[in-house]
Design a protein around this motif. Sequence first.
Motif, mmCIF file in Angstrom:
data_model
loop_
_atom_site.group_PDB
_atom_site.id
_atom_site.type_symbol
_atom_site.label_atom_id
_atom_site.label_comp_id
_atom_site.label_asym_id
_atom_site.label_seq_id
_atom_site.Cartn_x
_atom_site.Cartn_y
_atom_site.Cartn_z
ATOM 1 N N ASP A 276 -17.190 2.191 5.676
ATOM 2 C CA ASP A 276 -17.839 1.876 4.452
ATOM 3 C C ASP A 276 -16.049 3.128 3.293
ATOM 4 O O ASP A 276 -16.412 2.240 2.221
ATOM 5 N N VAL A 277 -15.698 3.750 4.280
ATOM 6 C CA VAL A 277 -13.939 4.137 3.400
ATOM 7 C C VAL A 277 -13.210 3.208 3.590
ATOM 8 O O VAL A 277 -12.162 2.912 2.257
ATOM 9 N N GLN A 278 -12.842 2.038 4.400
ATOM 10 C CA GLN A 278 -12.530 1.120 4.661
ATOM 11 C C GLN A 278 -12.810 0.120 3.483
ATOM 12 O O GLN A 278 -11.522 -0.655 2.476
ATOM 13 N N ARG A 279 -14.302 0.257 3.013
ATOM 14 C CA ARG A 279 -13.649 -1.027 1.682
ATOM 15 C C ARG A 279 -13.602 -0.150 0.622
ATOM 16 O O ARG A 279 -14.006 -0.959 -1.025
ATOM 17 N N MET A 280 -14.486 0.659 0.340
ATOM 18 C CA MET A 280 -13.779 1.732 -1.004
ATOM 19 C C MET A 280 -12.534 1.299 -0.860
ATOM 20 O O MET A 280 -11.980 1.254 -1.675
ATOM 21 N N ILE A 281 -11.465 1.845 0.060
ATOM 22 C CA ILE A 281 -10.022 1.784 -0.338
ATOM 23 C C ILE A 281 -9.596 0.344 -0.293
ATOM 24 O O ILE A 281 -8.167 -0.038 -1.262
ATOM 25 N N ASN A 282 -9.719 -0.963 0.363
ATOM 26 C CA ASN A 282 -9.652 -1.742 -0.153
ATOM 27 C C ASN A 282 -10.324 -2.263 -1.193
ATOM 28 O O ASN A 282 -9.746 -3.362 -1.893
ATOM 29 N N GLN A 283 -11.147 -2.325 -1.865
ATOM 30 C CA GLN A 283 -11.606 -2.990 -2.871
ATOM 31 C C GLN A 283 -11.862 -2.363 -3.790
ATOM 32 O O GLN A 283 -12.188 -3.035 -5.383
ATOM 33 N N ASP A 284 -11.979 -0.521 -4.129
ATOM 34 C CA ASP A 284 -11.960 -0.047 -5.114
ATOM 35 C C ASP A 284 -11.014 1.102 -6.213
ATOM 36 O O ASP A 284 -9.759 1.443 -4.952
ATOM 37 N N ARG A 285 -9.988 0.509 -6.499
ATOM 38 C CA ARG A 285 -9.036 0.831 -7.281
ATOM 39 C C ARG A 285 -9.255 1.901 -7.228
ATOM 40 O O ARG A 285 -8.019 3.061 -7.740
ATOM 41 N N ASN A 286 -9.676 3.024 -8.000
ATOM 42 C CA ASN A 286 -10.608 4.394 -8.302
ATOM 43 C C ASN A 286 -10.149 5.137 -6.788
ATOM 44 O O ASN A 286 -9.585 6.355 -7.049
ATOM 45 N N TYR A 287 -10.680 5.380 -5.574
ATOM 46 C CA TYR A 287 -10.265 4.755 -4.870
ATOM 47 C C TYR A 287 -9.104 4.977 -4.538
ATOM 48 O O TYR A 287 -8.498 6.069 -3.811
ATOM 49 N N PHE A 288 -8.335 3.727 -4.418
ATOM 50 C CA PHE A 288 -7.284 3.585 -3.576
ATOM 51 C C PHE A 288 -6.116 4.533 -4.652
ATOM 52 O O PHE A 288 -5.318 5.401 -4.464
ATOM 53 N N GLY A 289 -6.666 4.536 -6.211
ATOM 54 C CA GLY A 289 -5.128 5.629 -6.710
ATOM 55 C C GLY A 289 -6.019 6.452 -6.630
ATOM 56 O O GLY A 289 -4.730 7.613 -6.474
ATOM 57 N N ALA A 290 -6.788 7.175 -6.588
ATOM 58 C CA ALA A 290 -6.650 8.944 -6.346
ATOM 59 C C ALA A 290 -6.882 9.295 -5.173
ATOM 60 O O ALA A 290 -5.943 10.228 -5.171
ATOM 61 N N ALA A 291 -6.780 8.438 -4.138
ATOM 62 C CA ALA A 291 -6.013 8.488 -2.997
ATOM 63 C C ALA A 291 -4.376 8.654 -2.844
ATOM 64 O O ALA A 291 -3.863 9.390 -2.272
ATOM 65 N N MET A 292 -3.785 7.512 -3.740
ATOM 66 C CA MET A 292 -2.267 7.532 -4.075
ATOM 67 C C MET A 292 -2.214 9.535 -3.953
ATOM 68 O O MET A 292 -0.864 9.730 -3.524
ATOM 69 N N VAL A 293 -2.167 9.611 -5.466
ATOM 70 C CA VAL A 293 -2.846 10.785 -5.504
ATOM 71 C C VAL A 293 -2.486 12.107 -4.873
ATOM 72 O O VAL A 293 -2.042 12.946 -4.713
ATOM 73 N N ALA A 294 -3.685 12.248 -4.120
ATOM 74 C CA ALA A 294 -4.084 12.889 -3.221
ATOM 75 C C ALA A 294 -3.086 13.248 -2.244
ATOM 76 O O ALA A 294 -2.851 13.811 -1.181
ATOM 77 N N ARG A 295 -2.950 11.941 -1.922
ATOM 78 C CA ARG A 295 -1.796 12.578 -0.589
ATOM 79 C C ARG A 295 -0.002 11.871 -1.264
ATOM 80 O O ARG A 295 0.839 12.263 -0.575
ATOM 81 N N GLY A 296 0.091 12.070 -2.416
ATOM 82 C CA GLY A 296 1.491 12.841 -2.317
ATOM 83 C C GLY A 296 2.044 11.146 -3.124
ATOM 84 O O GLY A 296 4.055 11.435 -2.714
ATOM 85 N N ASP A 297 1.918 10.364 -2.845
ATOM 86 C CA ASP A 297 2.019 8.781 -2.987
ATOM 87 C C ASP A 297 2.658 8.728 -4.550
ATOM 88 O O ASP A 297 3.044 7.305 -4.972
ATOM 89 N N ALA A 298 1.233 9.299 -5.528
ATOM 90 C CA ALA A 298 1.604 9.634 -6.919
ATOM 91 C C ALA A 298 1.554 10.485 -7.555
ATOM 92 O O ALA A 298 0.625 11.907 -6.691
ATOM 93 N N ASP A 299 1.651 11.364 -9.059
ATOM 94 C CA ASP A 299 1.826 12.108 -9.617
ATOM 95 C C ASP A 299 0.218 12.795 -10.657
ATOM 96 O O ASP A 299 -0.468 13.892 -10.667
ATOM 97 N N CYS A 300 0.241 11.546 -11.478
ATOM 98 C CA CYS A 300 -1.421 12.030 -11.328
ATOM 99 C C CYS A 300 -1.797 9.997 -11.565
ATOM 100 O O CYS A 300 -1.285 9.133 -11.295
ATOM 101 N N MET A 301 -2.774 10.156 -12.319
ATOM 102 C CA MET A 301 -3.646 8.952 -12.505
ATOM 103 C C MET A 301 -4.721 9.004 -13.746
ATOM 104 O O MET A 301 -4.667 9.892 -14.526
ATOM 105 N N VAL A 302 -4.694 7.487 -14.335
ATOM 106 C CA VAL A 302 -5.656 7.231 -15.215
ATOM 107 C C VAL A 302 -6.086 5.766 -15.531
ATOM 108 O O VAL A 302 -5.782 4.787 -14.931
ATOM 109 N N THR A 303 -7.475 6.056 -15.287
ATOM 110 C CA THR A 303 -8.715 5.351 -15.190
ATOM 111 C C THR A 303 -9.809 5.113 -16.238
ATOM 112 O O THR A 303 -9.950 5.857 -17.572
ATOM 113 N N GLY A 304 -10.670 4.337 -15.763
ATOM 114 C CA GLY A 304 -11.700 4.685 -17.214
ATOM 115 C C GLY A 304 -12.282 2.774 -18.231
ATOM 116 O O GLY A 304 -13.670 2.997 -19.032
ATOM 117 N N VAL A 305 -11.301 2.316 -18.364
ATOM 118 C CA VAL A 305 -11.638 1.042 -19.259
ATOM 119 C C VAL A 305 -12.324 -0.301 -18.744
ATOM 120 O O VAL A 305 -12.774 -0.798 -19.720
#
Length: 503
Positions: A276-305
Motif C-alpha cells: 500500500d505504501v509503495q503504491r502511495m509513494i509511486n503513484q501519488d505526488r502528495n505522498y511523495f512530495g510530503a516524504a521529501m519534506v519529511a526526510r529533509g530532501d526539501a524544505d516545504c511544499m505546495v499542492t492542491g491544484v
Amino acid sequence: EAMVGADVVIGLSAKGAISKDMVASMGPRPIIFAMANPDPEITPEEVQEVRDDAIIATGRSDYPNQVNNVLAFPYLFRGALDVRARQINHEMKVACAEALAALAREDVPDEVAAAYRGRKLKFGADYIIPSPFDPRLIWYIPPFIAQVAMDTGVARMPIENMEAYRISLRQRVDPSAALMQKISSAVRMGPKQRVVFAEGEEQVVIRAAWAFKQAELGEPILVGREELIRQNAAEAGLNFDDLGIKIMNARVSERNADYVEWLYNRLQRRGYLRRDVQRMINQDRNYFGAAMVARGDADCMVTGVTRNFNMALKEVRRVLDVSDRMIGLSIVLAKGRTLFVADTSIHELPNAEELAEIAVKAASTVRKLGRTPRVAFMSYSTFGDPPGDRGEKVREAIRILDGMDVDFEYEGEIPPELALNPEARANYPFMRLTGDANVLVMPAIHSAAISTRLVQSLGAATVIGPLLVGLEKSVQIVPLGASVSEIITSATFAAYSGAGIEE
C-alpha cells in the motif's frame, strides 16, 4: 505598387486600402498593422486567405494583437508626472514601447486569459503586444518612463528607490501588494528554501514554479514525469532548458526505497501494508512530495491544484504530524485594512478550548507576519444578546483566555461592527480592545468560509488563503483549480514559514 516586396505595412487609413494581392507580394513573415477603425484596411481573415506566415495587428478588440493607445498614454503620463518631467521626449516614448515589448514576453496572468475567455496567450504571432486588460501595465510601464526621464535630464523630482515606486504603483490595483512585498522581501533575504510543487506536470504549476524561480524566491522542485513536464512547459511558451528547475519522478527516484521504508514504519500499525505504501509513494505526488519534506530532501511544499483541500490535507497528514494546533488562516484585504480570519478550513464546530487555541495560534502567526494582533471573537450576538449555544462556546473561550498568560488583546463575543468600528464600540466602554480588531476568530467553519468567500465573490476584497498553519513542516494547500498567482503566493508563504522567518 510601392508595397511590392515590402515586409512591413502600417495602415492608418480606411477599409480596403490594402488588398490581398498586395499582401501576397510581400516578403516572408510579413508584418501587417491594419489599424483603421472600425474596419481595418484588410481583415485578418483576408490576410490568412493568401498568407499563413503573416503577423497581423489591428485596432479591434475582437482580433488578436489589438493596437490600442490605452496601452501607452496613461502609463506614459503616469511616469512623467511622478518625476515631474518638464516634457515627454522621444526617449521616453521609446522607453514606453520597449517596456510594452518586454511585457509581451512575460508569462501572461490567468486574469488576462479570463478576459479572453481562457484563450491561451503566449508570445508569438497571435500575441506580440500586451492585452489592454493586463493588470500589470500600471506598475510595469511607468518605471521605464520615469527612469529615462531621469537619465535624459527632464525629471525635476527624481525617484530614489525605483523598486519602492513600482510597489506603490502595484498597490493601486492589488491590495495584497504591500503585504506580499514584505513577505517576498523577507523570503529573498532569508535562506533559500527548496519548495516542492507536488503537481509538477500541470501547466499552471510549471508556470508558477518558473515565476517563483525568476523572482528569486527559492528553489522549486517539480514532481512528475520529465517528458510530460517538458511538453507542457513548451506549450506554455517556456524553454525548459532555461528553467533550471529540478524534476523528481517518484517511480525512478533513488530516494523511493527510503521513502517507502520510512512511511511504512510510520503507517504499519494504522492498517497499511508495505505494498500500500509503495503504491502511495509511486503513484501519488502528495505522498511523495510530503516524504521529501519529511526526510529533509526539501524544505516545504505546495499542492492542491488538482484535488480538493480535505483530500490533499488528509494525504499530507499521513506523512507529517501536527506540531501544535492546526488552523486555516485567511487574509482579507479591503479598503486599506488587513484582516486575518480563522479558522477557515480545519475546525467545523470548534468547542471553547479549540476556539481559545485557534485565537492563540492565529495571534502568534499574525505577530510573525509583523503585525500586532488584536483578536475579536465573532458572533451574531453582542455579549450574550441574543443568547445561543454558539455564543456560549465563545464566552467560555474568553474565560479560558482570561486564565492564560497571553500577549495579545482579545474581546468577544461581538458582531463585526463592534470589532471594526470605533464609533459602534462607544456604547460598550468596558471593551478591552484599544483599537480595531485585525484577527477575527469565527465561531464555526461555515461562518468563516462563507464570509470570506462572499466578500471575495462580490469583489469587495482580496482574499489570500486559507493558509495552513500548525503542521510540523511547512505545507500550503491552494484552492482546487488555483491560478498561477495563487500558487506563487502560497509557495511564498510556504518558504516564509519553512525558513522560520519572523519580522
